[in-house]
Design a protein around this motif. Structure first.
Motif, PDB file in Angstrom:
ATOM      1  N   VAL A 134       0.617  -1.277   0.172  1.00 37.73           N
ATOM      2  CA  VAL A 134      -0.043  -0.210   0.371  1.00 37.73           C
ATOM      3  C   VAL A 134       1.195   1.220   0.000  1.00 37.73           C
ATOM      4  O   VAL A 134       1.986   1.320   0.922  1.00 37.73           O
ATOM      5  CB  VAL A 134      -0.590  -0.319   0.961  1.00 37.73           C
ATOM      6  N   THR A 157       0.750   5.851  -0.720  1.00 37.10           N
ATOM      7  CA  THR A 157      -0.944   7.047  -0.740  1.00 37.10           C
ATOM      8  C   THR A 157       0.003   7.804  -1.888  1.00 37.10           C
ATOM      9  O   THR A 157       0.623   7.986  -1.746  1.00 37.10           O
ATOM     10  CB  THR A 157      -0.133   7.551   0.377  1.00 37.10           C
ATOM     11  N   CYS A 160     -12.639  -0.230  -4.896  1.00 33.65           N
ATOM     12  CA  CYS A 160     -11.928  -0.307  -4.596  1.00 33.65           C
ATOM     13  C   CYS A 160     -11.442  -0.702  -6.684  1.00 33.65           C
ATOM     14  O   CYS A 160     -11.862  -1.249  -7.681  1.00 33.65           O
ATOM     15  CB  CYS A 160     -11.024  -1.961  -4.733  1.00 33.65           C
ATOM     16  N   ARG A 182      -8.460   3.019  -3.316  1.00 33.97           N
ATOM     17  CA  ARG A 182      -9.466   2.690  -2.935  1.00 33.97           C
ATOM     18  C   ARG A 182     -10.673   4.202  -1.607  1.00 33.97           C
ATOM     19  O   ARG A 182      -9.576   5.498  -1.002  1.00 33.97           O
ATOM     20  CB  ARG A 182      -8.796   1.707  -0.800  1.00 33.97           C
ATOM     21  N   GLU A 236      -5.560   6.065  -0.771  1.00 31.85           N
ATOM     22  CA  GLU A 236      -4.626   4.794  -0.473  1.00 31.85           C
ATOM     23  C   GLU A 236      -4.616   3.841  -1.752  1.00 31.85           C
ATOM     24  O   GLU A 236      -6.050   3.567  -2.258  1.00 31.85           O
ATOM     25  CB  GLU A 236      -5.455   4.049   0.551  1.00 31.85           C
TER      26      GLU A 236
END
Ligand code: AMP
Ligand code: MG
Length: 405
Positions: free
Chosen positions: A326, A328, A344, A386, A401
Motif C-alpha cells: 500500500v 499513498t 476499489c 481505495r 490509499e
C-alpha cells in the motif's frame, strides 16, 4: 451487509498457518521456516586464508623465506611454519600450524631455490585470516522460526547442514469457474458464450501469491455439476470459485457449498466491485478448506482475490495476514465518488518528478471503466484506489490509499 474491514477480520480469524512439515531444501524457496535452525559446524571450519599468498608467522621478520609446502583449498596442511619459512596458500585453505598471517601473493616474488622474497615483512597477527567460527559457531541458531526463505536463507541453511527444513507448506488452491455461458480458452464462443478468462486470471494470481494452484475447469449452473466439481475442490486448502454467488435464478453456488458441509461465514460485502463475495469454511478430518465464492465479473473477481484471498494465502503460509503493498498517492484530477459502498477502482500510479518534503511523491489517476466486466480497463492499471463508503467530491491533490497490483 458487512464492511470490508469486518469481512477481513472474519477471513483472518479462520486462516491459520498450515501444519509444518519437512521438505527438501531445494523445494523450500519462498516458504516460511517453522523452527529455529542451528548450525552443526563452525563457519569457517578452520582458520582460513582470505587471500592467495604465503602463510607466515607474523613475528618473523626475515625478508626471504623458504617455501615448505603448497596448501590448496580442501587440503590439510602437514608442515609447521617455522622461523625463515612460509607456506604457499590459496584462498579458503586452512592456515598451517605456526602461521598466523597471510602475505598476499602480489606482495611477494619467487627467488631461486624455492624461496620467496616478501615486500611486507611485518604483517599484523591475523592479517588476511578469518578465524574458525568467526561467522557461525556450531550449535548457534542461523535462521529463526518465522523467517521467509529467500535464496540467502537457503544458502545459510545449506551451510548449516539443514537438508530438509521444517516449513509451513505452500498452500494448495483450487480454482473453479461456474457458468453455463463459459467455454474453454481454446474454443471459439458460440452465440451467448464467453471464454473462461477468470480461470486463467485466478490460477495466475494464486501462483503469484505463492500458492500451488490447480484449475478445476468449469462447472455448469446445475446442482449435479456443481456438486461434483466443488467436491474435488474440498481436497485443497483453499477453493476459489468464480460466478454463481449473486442473486440470479441460477446462482446455485452457496446452496451447493452448504449442502456439501461448508459453513457460511459471510455473504455480501459493502464493496464496489465485489459485493456478492461469499466466504465459508469446510472442516474435514485432515484439513480445513477456506472457500471463497467470488463474483463472476472479472474485475470483481480480481478485486476480491487481492483483497481477501491473497492475505489468507499469506496467513496459511505462516506469514502475517497482509495483502498487496500500500502507498499513498495524490489524486491527479477531481473525482466524484458516489459512495454507498467502499470502492476499489482500477487506477494508474506515476512517480512524480518533483518531490516536496512531507507530501507523497506518487500521483494517481482513477481510470475510466465500463463496470466490473471491463477487464481491458484493468490492463491499463497498475494499482487499485481505495475509497470509503461515504459520498465524496474529491479534488485534485487529495491523498488516496493505493494498492499496487
Ligand atoms: P455471475 O457472478 O455468475 O453472475 O457472473 C457475472 C458475469 O461475469 C457473467 O455474466 C459473465 O459475463 C462474467 N463471468 C462469469 N464467469 C466468468 C469467467 N469464468 N470468465 C469470464 N467472465 C465470467
Ligand atoms: Mg453465472
Amino acid at each position: 451487509m458487512i464492511t470490508v474491514e469486518q469481512a477481513l477480520q472474519l477471513v483472518e480469524k479462520h486462516a491459520r498457518a498450515l501444519s509444518p512439515r519437512r521438505v527438501p531444501l531445494d523445494e523450500a524457496a519462498g516458504l516460511v521456516l517453522a523452527e529455529d535452525v542451528a548450525s552443526d559446524v563452525d563457519s569457517p571450519p578452520h582458520d582460513k586464508a582470505m587471500m592467495d599468498g604465503y602463510a607466515v608467522a607474523s613475528c618473523d621478520r626475515s625478508a626471504v623465506r623458504q617455501v615448505i609446502e603448497e596448501i590448496a583449498a580442501g587440503a590439510v596442511p602437514r608442515q609447521t611454519v617455522g622461523s625463515g619459512q612460509a607456506s604457499r596458500i590459496m584462498t579458503g585453505a586452512p592456515l598451517p600450524a605456526g602461521a598466523d598471517a597471510v602475505i598476499p601473493v602480489e606482495q611477494t616474488e619467487l627467488v631461486e631455490d624455492g624461496r620467496v622474497a616478501l615486500r611486507q615483512i611485518d604483517p599484523p597477527a591475523g592479517q588476511n585470516v578469518l578465524p574458525r567460527g568467526a561467522s557461525v559457531r556450531a550449535g548457534s541458531v542461523v535462521v529463526h522460526a518465522r523467517a521467509g526463505l529467500r535464496p540467502i536463507e537457503l544458502a545459510i541453511l545449506a551451510e548449516a547442514g539443514c537438508a530438509a527444513p521444517l516449513v509451513h507448506p505452500r498452500p494448495r488452491l483450487a480454482v473453479l469457474a461456474t457458468g453455463n455461458e463459459l467455454v474453454p480458452v481454446a474454443a471459439r464462443p458460440a452465440a451467448g458464450q464467453i471464454r473462461n478468462s477468470n480461470g486463467t486470471l485466478l490460477v495466475a494470481a494464486a501462483a503469484a501469491a505463492g500458492a500451488q494452484a490447480v484449475d478445476l475447469g468449469v462447472a455448469r449452473d446445475e446442482l449435479q455439476s456443481l456438486r461434483e466439481h466443488i467436491g474435488r475442490g474440498m481436497a485443497e486448502d483453499v477453493l476459489v470459485l468464480s460466478g454463481g454467488v449473486s442473486a440470479g435464478k441460477f446462482d446455485l453456488v452457496p446452496q451447493v457449498l452448504e449442502e456439501l458441509g461448508t459453513i457460511k461465514v459471510f455473504h455480501q460485502v459493502s464493496l464496489r466491485p465485489g459485493r456478492p463475495l461469499w466466504f465459508g469454511i469446510c472442516d474435514s478430518r485432515d484439513r480445513r478448506t477456506l472457500v471463497f465464492g467470488l463474483p463472476g465479473n472479472p474485475v470483481s473477481s480480481f478485486v476480491c482475490f487481492v483483497l481477501f484471498v491473497r492475505p489468507a494465502l499469506a496467513a496459511l503460509a505462516g506469514r502475517p495476514f497482509t495483502g498487496l503493498p500500500v502507498i499513498t498517492a495524490r489524486l491527479e484530477h477531481d473525482f466524484d465518488h458516489k459512495g454507498g459502498r467502499a470502492a476499489c477502482l482500477p487506477a494508474r500510479v506515476t512517480q512524480s518528478a518533483t518531490i516536496e518534503p512531507g507530501t507523497p511523491n506518487h500521483t494517481v489517476s482513477i481510470l475510466p471503466w465500463q463496470g466490473s466486466a471491463d477487464i481491458a480497463a484493468l490492463a491499463g492499471a497498475n494499482a487499485l484506489a481505495r475509497l470509503p463508503a461515504e459520498r465524496l467530491l474529491l479534488s485534485k491533490g487529495t491523498p488516496l490509499e493505493i494498492l499496487l497490483i
